[in-house]
Design a protein around this motif. Sequence first.
Motif, mmCIF file in Angstrom:
data_model
loop_
_atom_site.group_PDB
_atom_site.id
_atom_site.type_symbol
_atom_site.label_atom_id
_atom_site.label_comp_id
_atom_site.label_asym_id
_atom_site.label_seq_id
_atom_site.Cartn_x
_atom_site.Cartn_y
_atom_site.Cartn_z
ATOM 1 N N PRO A 504 7.242 -0.500 -13.268
ATOM 2 C CA PRO A 504 6.855 -1.623 -12.401
ATOM 3 C C PRO A 504 5.667 -1.239 -11.521
ATOM 4 C CG PRO A 504 9.229 -1.233 -12.315
ATOM 5 C CD PRO A 504 8.646 -0.079 -13.058
ATOM 6 N N GLY A 505 4.736 -2.150 -11.389
ATOM 7 C CA GLY A 505 3.575 -1.912 -10.554
ATOM 8 C C GLY A 505 2.423 -1.228 -11.253
ATOM 9 N N VAL A 506 2.598 -0.844 -12.536
ATOM 10 C CA VAL A 506 1.535 -0.203 -13.306
ATOM 11 C C VAL A 506 0.968 -1.220 -14.284
ATOM 12 C CG1 VAL A 506 0.946 1.623 -14.937
ATOM 13 C CG2 VAL A 506 2.543 2.095 -13.054
ATOM 14 N N LEU A 555 3.079 4.398 -5.958
ATOM 15 C CA LEU A 555 2.781 5.798 -6.249
ATOM 16 C C LEU A 555 3.848 6.718 -5.681
ATOM 17 C CD1 LEU A 555 0.926 7.865 -7.484
ATOM 18 C CD2 LEU A 555 -0.430 7.862 -5.364
ATOM 19 N N ARG A 556 4.370 6.397 -4.516
ATOM 20 C CA ARG A 556 5.452 7.212 -3.959
ATOM 21 C C ARG A 556 6.662 7.206 -4.889
ATOM 22 N NH1 ARG A 556 6.095 4.804 0.677
ATOM 23 N NH2 ARG A 556 5.012 6.283 2.042
ATOM 24 N N SER A 557 6.993 6.032 -5.424
ATOM 25 C CA SER A 557 8.103 5.920 -6.360
ATOM 26 C C SER A 557 7.822 6.706 -7.650
ATOM 27 C CB SER A 557 8.362 4.447 -6.682
ATOM 28 O OG SER A 557 9.326 4.300 -7.692
ATOM 29 N N LEU A 558 6.587 6.645 -8.125
ATOM 30 C CA LEU A 558 6.221 7.372 -9.335
ATOM 31 C C LEU A 558 6.349 8.880 -9.126
ATOM 32 C CD1 LEU A 558 5.051 7.464 -12.196
ATOM 33 C CD2 LEU A 558 2.763 7.359 -11.180
ATOM 34 N N GLN A 559 5.885 9.369 -7.998
ATOM 35 C CA GLN A 559 6.006 10.798 -7.712
ATOM 36 C C GLN A 559 7.466 11.221 -7.630
ATOM 37 O OE1 GLN A 559 3.757 11.805 -4.215
ATOM 38 N NE2 GLN A 559 1.776 11.406 -5.184
ATOM 39 N N ARG A 560 8.286 10.370 -7.062
ATOM 40 C CA ARG A 560 9.712 10.701 -6.946
ATOM 41 C C ARG A 560 10.384 10.768 -8.311
ATOM 42 N NH1 ARG A 560 10.918 6.751 -3.910
ATOM 43 N NH2 ARG A 560 11.644 5.359 -5.567
ATOM 44 N N ASP A 561 9.987 9.883 -9.230
ATOM 45 C CA ASP A 561 10.638 9.818 -10.540
ATOM 46 C C ASP A 561 9.971 10.689 -11.596
ATOM 47 O OD1 ASP A 561 12.253 7.961 -9.342
ATOM 48 O OD2 ASP A 561 11.264 6.219 -10.225
ATOM 49 N N MET A 562 8.851 11.321 -11.279
ATOM 50 C CA MET A 562 8.095 12.045 -12.289
ATOM 51 C C MET A 562 8.888 13.171 -12.954
ATOM 52 S SD MET A 562 5.475 12.277 -14.111
ATOM 53 C CE MET A 562 4.464 11.032 -13.332
ATOM 54 N N LEU A 584 -4.736 9.700 -2.073
ATOM 55 C CA LEU A 584 -5.247 10.090 -0.758
ATOM 56 C C LEU A 584 -4.594 9.256 0.337
ATOM 57 C CD1 LEU A 584 -7.314 11.882 0.721
ATOM 58 C CD2 LEU A 584 -8.981 10.049 0.413
ATOM 59 N N GLY A 585 -4.445 7.942 0.069
ATOM 60 C CA GLY A 585 -3.801 7.068 1.052
ATOM 61 C C GLY A 585 -2.353 7.435 1.281
ATOM 62 N N LEU A 586 -1.633 7.740 0.193
ATOM 63 C CA LEU A 586 -0.240 8.147 0.346
ATOM 64 C C LEU A 586 -0.132 9.425 1.164
ATOM 65 C CD1 LEU A 586 2.770 7.924 -0.291
ATOM 66 C CD2 LEU A 586 2.320 9.040 -2.492
ATOM 67 N N GLY A 587 -1.065 10.354 0.920
ATOM 68 C CA GLY A 587 -1.064 11.581 1.717
ATOM 69 C C GLY A 587 -1.298 11.306 3.188
ATOM 70 N N LEU A 588 -2.211 10.361 3.491
ATOM 71 C CA LEU A 588 -2.466 10.021 4.885
ATOM 72 C C LEU A 588 -1.251 9.369 5.535
ATOM 73 C CD1 LEU A 588 -6.106 8.607 4.646
ATOM 74 C CD2 LEU A 588 -5.395 10.694 5.802
ATOM 75 N N VAL A 589 -0.592 8.470 4.803
ATOM 76 C CA VAL A 589 0.581 7.792 5.355
ATOM 77 C C VAL A 589 1.703 8.792 5.618
ATOM 78 C CG1 VAL A 589 2.411 6.138 4.817
ATOM 79 C CG2 VAL A 589 0.021 5.548 4.370
ATOM 80 N N GLU A 590 1.942 9.679 4.656
ATOM 81 C CA GLU A 590 3.019 10.657 4.844
ATOM 82 C C GLU A 590 2.666 11.664 5.928
ATOM 83 O OE1 GLU A 590 3.751 12.218 0.944
ATOM 84 O OE2 GLU A 590 5.124 10.572 0.450
ATOM 85 N N SER A 591 1.390 12.016 6.018
ATOM 86 C CA SER A 591 0.964 12.891 7.106
ATOM 87 C C SER A 591 1.148 12.204 8.454
ATOM 88 C CB SER A 591 -0.497 13.289 6.903
ATOM 89 O OG SER A 591 -0.980 14.045 7.987
ATOM 90 N N ALA A 592 0.872 10.892 8.470
ATOM 91 C CA ALA A 592 1.067 10.129 9.711
ATOM 92 C C ALA A 592 2.537 10.114 10.114
ATOM 93 C CB ALA A 592 0.548 8.701 9.531
#
Length: 769
Positions: A504-506, A555-562, A584-592
């Motif tokens: 989903p989402g791809v 992308l967060r879901s994809l990384q979790r299920d990879m 890059l955006g996911l990294g910024l959000v998680e860093s935040a």
Amino acid sequence: MTPREPVPPPRALPVRAAAVVLTRGWWVLLVLAAAGVWATVTSLPTLATVGGGLSDVVGADTPAVQTQIRALQTFGLPLLTRTAVVQHDPAGLDPDAQTRATLRAAEVDEPAYRGRPTPPLLFALPVVDGVPRGLPPGLLPGSAPGVPTLGLPTPGQLIPTGPTTTIVTYLFTDPRAPTGVQEQVAADYAARIDQPGDHLLGVSGTVPLQSEQGRLVADHLTEVEVGSVVAVGLVVALAFRSVLAPVVTLVAAGTSYVVADHLTGTVAQAFGISAPGQLEPVLVALALGVSTDYAVLFLSGMARRLRRGEDGRAATRGAVEDYLAIVVVAGLTVAAGVAALSVARTELFRAFGPGLALTVLASLVVSVLVVPPLMTLCGRAVLWPGRAGRHGGTGTPQPAVEPDRGRSRFVRLVTGRRWVAPAAAVSALAVLAVCALPLASLREAVSPMDSLPAGNPVRVAWEGAAEGFAPGVLSPTELLLTGPDVATRRDALAQLQRELAGRPGVAGVLGPVQGRLPDPVPDRYALFLGPRGDAARFLVVLDADPLGATAVETLRSLQRDMPGLLSTAGLGGVSTAYAGDTALGLGLVESAHADLVRVAVVVAAVELLLLVLFLRSLVAPLYLLACSVLVVGSALGLTSLVFGSLGQEGLIFFVPFAVGALLASLGSDYNIFGVGDVWQAARSRPLGDALAVAIPRSTRAIGAAGVTLAASFGLVALVPLAPFQELAFAMTVGVLLDTFLVRAFLVPALIWWVGPVSAWPSRRLRAPS
């Protein structure tokens, strides 16, 4: 006649400081004027001249950037691009336009095919929404029905067949090239698409997006400045019913902004601080708002003393004695609060902190050194034709005028009946809690394309590409796989590609299934399969704006299920890494998220410490800080609710941080203004009388300051970009809640409800007699 208000005994330090400010003030004015002329003549740097875009404060050591560089080193050619040329015609592109697009790309790609790509443009890849000749339909197994097929042209199969409405030509530049170079390369390439039938929409992607954001900020900065000046002048003129009071305020505010702008630019240049130029509208609002706050406080103190019958000079000296310490502590509190952003590990937040802190400190120093001398120069005329300006300075005591009769009645009601204070406090707390409820479903975006105004050329090009393909086509995500002999396991890679495409989402996946570079290309260059056999990669196109909240969550879901996907495909033990704007955006959000606790603890500790030292109490600072936290939550909750109802996916991720630090710091600023006045009045009165005297007069001053501050931040919304509109709304709502709900009702009710214990361990507050 109403008895005169008792004057508290003078304090040695404020008296000496007031004398220094007033006697040396003229020299300070001359020095500041000379410094302004010198800064203009010598063209000292400003934030606009040295500040970069938001991308310039993203560290090169972030995982997404490192993955992109590693992939380039492994495959020899980039697979990610942040710029693309878009051609789109819903009725179908002319076959000649398709031919020209592919031939233009072939001219660029020929050196790459020979193994000698010519930087900065290394490769051009046209992607069409039709089916290229020789490639079978259903190129992307598992794609959802109705999703257009993505075609990857290969040599000998460049001319597409079938209905083609959109051509997106990816322009691959060296990822280490400056963004300005990448943008110029795209503009030069697009300039070659000049035939009438080419249907060029323009250049789009995240590099043009950031360039447009900077341009829009620069184009609307003057509107923000002029609007803020007009708002400050009107509010101060109406608050004091005066002609000269807004002039004094605007001189201080304008000087504060000029000093802060040059100071921030100079410090950023001298110490190599990455200060984003897009911060400038926020600095305008902060400098004008904060300096106006301090000017209003001094003017309010002067007006009160003029109504008591003092002359202009004595009234100015008394106002400075009364409020200098409060203004200095308040300014240091705000500066320390926003500077706390510097403890974050996210470079973007560390870049915001120094600029905001320097702006507050500049506003504090200029306000203290400019406003009192100007008040002395004007005398009681500074408040003309208001009542204080007409009747003050006669030497005859005038009746004490209640600055705000409504607040006086409220204070009398709170202190007159036992149940009113708890009821008022609980009601106000309930309102704030309800406003904060939408925070539970807060989603964070990075910098989506729809943050640009409708009709913007970069957004129009993106919308055309999204219509032909999918919203994520201009900025796909690169998935890098590394492991022994992974490139030789074709069946497993094909299975993984099918699994990825079906998620989903791809919208689609490009990978080893699509093919490879021509045989004449040297072995050290490859698209999807590493030349040494130890790496493979995919290009994942998401069905959402790549920098929006939905794409980040996908992308967060994809990384979790990879790990499970790799195991199913028979690729267990293979390492994965992600590159691209969504990564890059996911990294910024998680860093935040990781920085949230760190920054919140530091901000709270700084504000609490300064309140404790100023009030000499441990109890009152705790509930005052809690009130500020509730205001932050309420403002962000309402902002999330309003912008969510307008169709935005989520708040831009740095907005909650900036709003939280600013509102918490400014809340402590108003705590010091209002509660500090109560503490001063309580030196010679019981608690009830102190509230009756201090709350009405401080509420009027805080009200004028709050409206001015809210107007200054509200005008930041003139910049037609989602981050500024969200920040403007949140700050305006937060300041108004703080001014008219918390300071006017909640804090007086809490002080009376808690009673003299509020001052513990000191005994500054006395119980009612």
